[in-house]
Structures are given as structure tokens and as C-alpha cells.
Scaffold this motif. Sequence first.
Motif, mmCIF file in Angstrom:
data_model
loop_
_atom_site.group_PDB
_atom_site.id
_atom_site.type_symbol
_atom_site.label_atom_id
_atom_site.label_comp_id
_atom_site.label_asym_id
_atom_site.label_seq_id
_atom_site.Cartn_x
_atom_site.Cartn_y
_atom_site.Cartn_z
ATOM 1 N N ALA B 391 39.090 41.272 35.670
ATOM 2 C CA ALA B 391 37.650 41.543 35.908
ATOM 3 C C ALA B 391 37.480 42.984 36.007
ATOM 4 N N PHE B 392 38.397 43.430 36.754
ATOM 5 C CA PHE B 392 38.069 45.198 37.027
ATOM 6 C C PHE B 392 38.210 45.831 35.721
ATOM 7 N N ALA B 393 39.099 45.317 34.970
ATOM 8 C CA ALA B 393 39.279 46.077 33.380
ATOM 9 C C ALA B 393 37.813 45.742 32.704
ATOM 10 N N LYS B 394 37.309 44.388 32.786
ATOM 11 C CA LYS B 394 36.119 44.032 32.140
ATOM 12 C C LYS B 394 35.011 45.106 32.489
ATOM 13 N N ALA B 395 35.158 45.172 33.722
ATOM 14 C CA ALA B 395 33.819 46.191 34.396
ATOM 15 C C ALA B 395 33.859 47.446 34.261
ATOM 16 N N GLY B 396 35.051 47.995 33.588
ATOM 17 C CA GLY B 396 35.160 49.487 33.480
ATOM 18 C C GLY B 396 36.271 50.131 33.915
ATOM 19 N N GLY B 397 37.098 49.434 34.838
ATOM 20 C CA GLY B 397 38.248 49.842 35.453
ATOM 21 C C GLY B 397 39.834 49.916 34.752
ATOM 22 N N GLN B 398 40.763 50.132 35.179
ATOM 23 C CA GLN B 398 42.132 49.950 34.258
ATOM 24 C C GLN B 398 43.146 49.218 35.282
ATOM 25 N N GLY B 406 48.997 44.935 28.695
ATOM 26 C CA GLY B 406 49.823 44.666 27.292
ATOM 27 C C GLY B 406 49.168 43.369 26.677
ATOM 28 N N ASP B 407 48.166 42.625 27.220
ATOM 29 C CA ASP B 407 47.790 41.714 26.573
ATOM 30 C C ASP B 407 46.820 42.115 25.568
ATOM 31 N N ALA B 408 46.869 41.446 24.441
ATOM 32 C CA ALA B 408 45.952 42.001 23.255
ATOM 33 C C ALA B 408 44.690 41.912 23.506
ATOM 34 N N SER B 409 44.078 41.182 24.363
ATOM 35 C CA SER B 409 42.703 40.965 24.548
ATOM 36 C C SER B 409 42.063 42.101 25.643
ATOM 37 N N TYR B 410 43.179 42.878 26.211
ATOM 38 C CA TYR B 410 42.680 43.834 27.103
ATOM 39 C C TYR B 410 41.970 44.934 26.174
ATOM 40 N N ASN B 411 42.484 45.303 24.956
ATOM 41 C CA ASN B 411 41.814 46.312 24.103
ATOM 42 C C ASN B 411 40.212 45.990 23.725
ATOM 43 N N THR B 412 39.821 44.592 24.095
ATOM 44 C CA THR B 412 38.504 44.332 23.692
ATOM 45 C C THR B 412 37.413 44.508 24.665
ATOM 46 N N PHE B 413 38.159 44.763 25.960
ATOM 47 C CA PHE B 413 37.339 44.951 27.002
ATOM 48 C C PHE B 413 36.274 46.218 27.049
ATOM 49 N N ARG B 414 37.001 47.180 26.869
ATOM 50 C CA ARG B 414 35.977 48.299 26.851
ATOM 51 C C ARG B 414 36.592 49.387 25.722
ATOM 52 N N PRO B 415 35.764 50.320 25.107
ATOM 53 C CA PRO B 415 36.175 50.857 24.011
ATOM 54 C C PRO B 415 37.317 51.971 24.209
#
Lengths: 342, 479
Positions: B391-398, B406-415
Motif C-alpha cells: 500500500a505504501f509503495a502504491k501511494a508513492g513510497g518504497q 522483487g515482485d513483478a507487480s511492484y514496477n507497475t505501482f509507480r514510474p
Amino acid sequence: MMKVWVVYPLRVAFASVPAALIVSALAITFLPPSVSFWVSGAVSAFSAFLFVAYAWGRHAGGLLVAPAIALLFCMNIFPLLWSFGLSFFHYRANRLAPPRFAGLHYYEKVLSDPVVWDRLQVTAKMVVLTVSLQMVIGFLLAMLFAKQFPLRRVLLILVLTPMMLSFVAVGAFFRYYYEPTFGLVSQAVRVFTGEPYVLLQSAAGATAGIVFADAWMWSPFVMLLVLAGLVSVPKYLYEAASIDRISHWRRFWSITFPYVRSLLMLALLFRTIEAFKLFDVVFLLTEGGPGTSTETIAVYVYRVSFQYFKTSESAALAYILLFTVIVLTNLYLYFANKRNRT
Amino acid sequence: MKHGNTLRAAVCGSAAAAILSAGLFTAAPVLAEDIVLRMAVPDWPPTRIMKDLFDKGYKAKSGNNVTLEPDFIPWPDYYTRLSGSLTSGEKRYNMAVSDSQWLGAFIEGGYYQKLNDAIEADPELQTIMDGLNPALVDAYSTYPHKSKNYYGFPQMPDVLVAYYRSDIFCDAGEAAAFKAKYNADLPCTPEEMNNADWDMVQKFGEFFGRKKGENLSGAALDDDFYGIAYQAGKGYDFSTMQIASMIWQHGGDIWDETKAPTGKAEGVVNSPEAVKGFEHYLSLLQYMPPVVKTGTMDIFKQDELFREGKVAYMINWIGFAESSIDAKTSKVSDKVNFAMAAGLKKSDGSIDRTYNIGGQPFVLMTWNDENTNTEALEFVKWWLSPETQVAFAKAGGQSGLKSVYGDASYNTFRPWNHAFGASISNQQDIWHIPEFFELLVQQQEEFDKAITGQQDAKTALDAIAKFQEELLLEAGHIE
């Protein structure tokens, strides 16, 4: 005890002071801090109570000012003495180690430190430049505003505004004012040269930038004091002078200046002390840069105290500065009084 | 007599009240406690998002009513404010988001809590520690550096990445002109930009430096435009982070605290490789906005210049990325792309991207009472659970959890996320010893003199090495 109190009330009160000090010292030495704090507080309160009891009905005036003095002591004098004490100990506020006695070690260290001398030279340069600029501009502004002209009141308010702004606002404002990409100064210069103007890139430019910002803020203060002197000159002196057809120059030196001189000295005194402590504008505009070329002694004390956490060293340095300012002030007053007498 | 009666009545009354209330308390079931976690945090998006997520979804497992009360403190004042609070003894905070380099100073001061016992006693915390990237554990948690003493958990890991203007780099006209001038392709996609080394960055600087009135991407410029920007500010660590990276990439080193007490400063800090690295850093400053000449181009100034549309390519922390793609705060919000920060091309063709680590750990204070401490650890576990981290990564965190980034979907959250996962393992840190600030301030001053053209790289590094050698000897870190 009762009899002693009736016969020697003041002496008992006075005797309670060393007693309280001894009890506090013992408590601090032998008891844990959480207990000794309250023990010291209680004995101090008891001692204070004895004085109040003595003064009750005898010295109403003294009792009335006592709260103010007590507050001043707690908030101002006590911390001052405490930090003075710390300057004789090895102590860092961010370490657990208790203070160890160091004698004059830190005074010796500070006085022989080339970095301190370098920062003092930077400060001296700033003081001379900024105070003389403020005196000249303030004086000229006062001469202008001593005369009546349309919109004088409005302009006066505008001119006084910088003095009332917060240091941080002034710092932020000048940072953008000098900024080479967006800043007004750079934009204006670029109209003529075609190149952005980078004032703060050299030591001289950065000094000039700081001096200008400080003078912009504080010249109105000098003006205000001088203006008070100017309006106090009796009109009949000027009338007499014009009857005698005295030149403007002579009129200024013989009538105006003597009236203004003492206030001018006061302005000089205030501004020198303040400029000696110059911190805010420097820190916000250049952080002492480029390199350390504009790092004043006040910025350095801040670094030693709150960035390096060398508490004792910074306390020693601060007291040396206080001493310097006191000496300077007294020299001023001595010369000012000497002149007034002659 | 009347007084006596009143007094007796009062005593009886209060005794009755005391008995009654005591009865009430013993009879009632165990009530949920109100627990407040007071936390000192720097004021920027990663901590604002944290507060937001907490308020929306945090429920303590214990049933206690836990609230998070962060003090949002501006970055430039953060160290002074936090250290002021800690050293004053006010014990205001239960937790803090601390820069990793402050660990030594505040652990020696007795403020930050050692977490080994808590971790050993709690399998969930062990799983979290095992799941984190080891570079983060080293930098954020250990003191002495890389030892087995743990003091922190990552709040937000951060890396330096490249921000670049897609409208300019992907413009066909610019690409053709670039090709004609350098016989090289102008990178457009993040994959292409990932291959950019310092030589390429130098070309960006030279190529995109344009005067007012000249053309950029087919339109006449209404103000001067600059090719590149990286940090070169005198404040805090706003040049060290980039310079140390450059020195490491060139094979040089800083004084390495893990080699104490035999590791020296002199000869290492001013080694020929280090000088070369610093010279390389200085050589690129000429292509940056003119404020760099004043030594005040810190990370905030860079960020501002980029969002104002004055710079084509910049290297900055991911923490600023969110505001650069927000139309409310950025003039270039729809024209930004992200890639891994440039590195040094080696003889074998690989690119060395050793960079200085960013981001901050959470720390717990030594004076927390048992209940608060338990809740603070529960909060950490919640924060570092995969759900919250996503949720943090989706909102702009890391996230520093390997399973999350490491999950492939991670790269789709933010450019910029693709650049994060690829960069995180190349991170190193500077020092964590209590003398950190003295080392840093003197180093920043000497760097600043070089940045503003008052001395060369060798003189600066010689002065730094000499100062560090003396200070570290005196402090007992060098024998």
C-alpha cells in the motif's frame, strides 16, 4: 528557633542560603537525580519562603518585584551561570558520561584555535561593513524624513517595515532575490549582460550580499533613533542661524549634529552588539559559504554547540564572546562620555 | 467547631468516593488502554503517506486504542530539532525516523534502544529482518556499522535515481541533432537511459544547455535551459552523497569505519582514485544551472529547478519523485520519466553504479514504558508487513522487503519503481560514528570551496584527509 526568628529574621533568611546550597550539593552528590531535583527544589523554596516571611509587611515594594526577579533568575541568570560552570568541565550534552573537571582547558583551547580567529576576522569584517553602511543610510534617511513632504507618513511606514519582519522571512526573501536563475538581481543584470548574475559565488560577493541584506533590515532602526534626535532640535536655533546667514554645512555641524550625536552613539552601540551576533541572515543565505568565507563566529558557535555537541567548548567560546562584547561596549561608553564632557 | 464539622464531612466524603471508585475499577473488565506513539519525523511525502495509511487502517492486535502522533519537522532543521529534544531530556518521543548516520551519536547518548532482545523474542520480527535487503540492514540498523547489534527498522529506503524530461529526450528533432553531433543515440525509454554513463551525461549537459530564444524540442525558449543537475550544496550532506558515490565508482574510498582501528584516513580519503572521482564530479558542474556556483544547489533547489522545467536530466532521491509528477506542484508533471542514476563505465563495458544509500530507519527510544514499547514494535510489524508495504509503495513510497520490491507487480505501482529494485543492492553508506557531524561539516566546507572554484580537488581532499586523521586519532577510532 522561634526566638531566633523573632530576633534575627533577616540573618536567619540569609543563613538559609548557604544551608540550602550545602543540602543541594549533598543531595546532588549522593542521591539519584530524580530525588535530588526535588530535594534541591524544596530547600530553595524554603529559603525563598524565609525571605518572603521577613519582607511580609516590611518591604511591600520588594515583595511585588520579587516574582519578576525570581522568574528572571530561573529562566535567565541560572542557565547562564550553569553554562558558565559547564565551560570548566569536560561535558558533551549528547553523551552519557558525567561532567569531569577541566579547569581552563577549554578557554585555552578556544583562544589558541586558528579556526576561531579566522571566524572572528570574518565577523569583524562583517561588523565594520554592515554597521557603517547602516549608519550612513540610516542617517541619510533620517535627514530626509525630518522634513515634511507629501506621503511622508506612508513612506515612513514602508521604510520601517523591514525592521519588523522576521529574520527567516528576510533570509528566504534575499535567497530568492540573489538566486541566479529566477532572482530579481540576476534578471536585471541579464538585461544588460545577457548572462545570469551569480552574486554569491565569491567570498566578496557573498559578503556583500549578506551586508546588504542586514543593512536593508536594520538601517531603519538607525533612522528611527536619529530622527528622534533631529526633531528634538529647537527651531529657534535654526532661525537664529539663518538670521546670521550661517552656511548649511556649519549649521549641520554646530546645531544638528550635537543634538543627534548621543543618539547616534546609541544606535552604533546597539547595532555593533547585534552585528557581532550576526547569525540568521548568514545561515539562511550562504550557510557560511563559499567554503567558510562568510562563517561568522555566531554560526561557528552554533556548529560547535548543536552540530558537534562540544558543549563545554561552545560554552567557553560563548563566554569569551560575551566578554568581548562587554569590553567593546564599555570602551564605546567611555569614549562617548569623554566627548560629551569636553 | 463549624470548621471541624466541614473537615470531617470532607474526609468522610472523599473516603467514600475512594472506596466506591476502587470497587468500580476492580469490578470492571480490563479496559483498552489509550496509547499514543509520539514520533519525530521529517516532513516529506514518505512520512505523510505513513500517517495517512495508519489513520485509515491501523488496528492494534492488543485491542488498545493506539494513535500515531508524528511531529512533522522540516528536513533542514530536523537534526537540530531531534537532537535538541533528545539531549534536553524531555523524553517527548517514543520513536523517531532517524537518518542512518546519526545512529552512533544517539546510541552513545543512550537514546536509541537496542533491539536484539526484542528481535530474538519475536519470530515475526526475525522474519522481517531476514526479508530485508542486507544493504538496508547494515546501513539502517547496525552499530557499530555492520556488527550484529540492531537498532532500527527501515521506514523508507531511498536511492538516487535519474529524473529526465521525456518530451525532450524523446523528441525526434533533438534525437537527430544529437546523433549528428555525437554519433550516438539519444536515450528515450528508461531501458535506454539505464545504459547512460557519465560520458553520456556530460553530452546531455553540453547538448541541452540552451540560451533564452534558442529552440528546444521545436519551441523557442523563454528562459535559459540547462542540461543536467546533481547535488552540490553546502548544507548538511548535500554534496557528500553524490561526491562519495563518484569516488567509490572511480575505485577510491572514504574513511571506512569498519576497518577501525587500523584503517587510516590519510592516503585513503585523498588517494589518486578519490581525487580522480572528485575531479570528475567537478567537471560536470559547468553544465548545471548557475546557482551551482554559489554552493547552494542542494537537493531541494535541484528539485525546484526540475519542477520549474529548467533542467533536462537530474539525479535526486526518489523521495521527491511524487511531487514531480503531480500537476499541482510541477510544471513538467506529464513529461517526466525515471531511470537508474548514471554510473562509470568500466573497461569491460559494465557500469559501476555504487551510490550512497538514502532513506531512514525507525528507532525506538530507551525510555519507553513496556506497553508503549510493545505497541511501537507492533506498529513496526504492521508497517513492515507485505500488505502495508505494498500500500505504501502504491501511494508513492518504497519498500525494503525483498518479497515486495522483487515482485513483478511492484514496477507497475509507480514510474520510478523499476529503478529502485535494480539500484538498491549497489548502495553503501558513509559513517555512523558519534563524530559523524564534525566529519561531515568539515568535508562539506572543503567540498564547497572546490565547487565554488576556490580550490582544486586534490587540495580539498588533502585538507579533509588531514582533518579526519587528526580527529579520528583523537577520538580513538584510528590507532
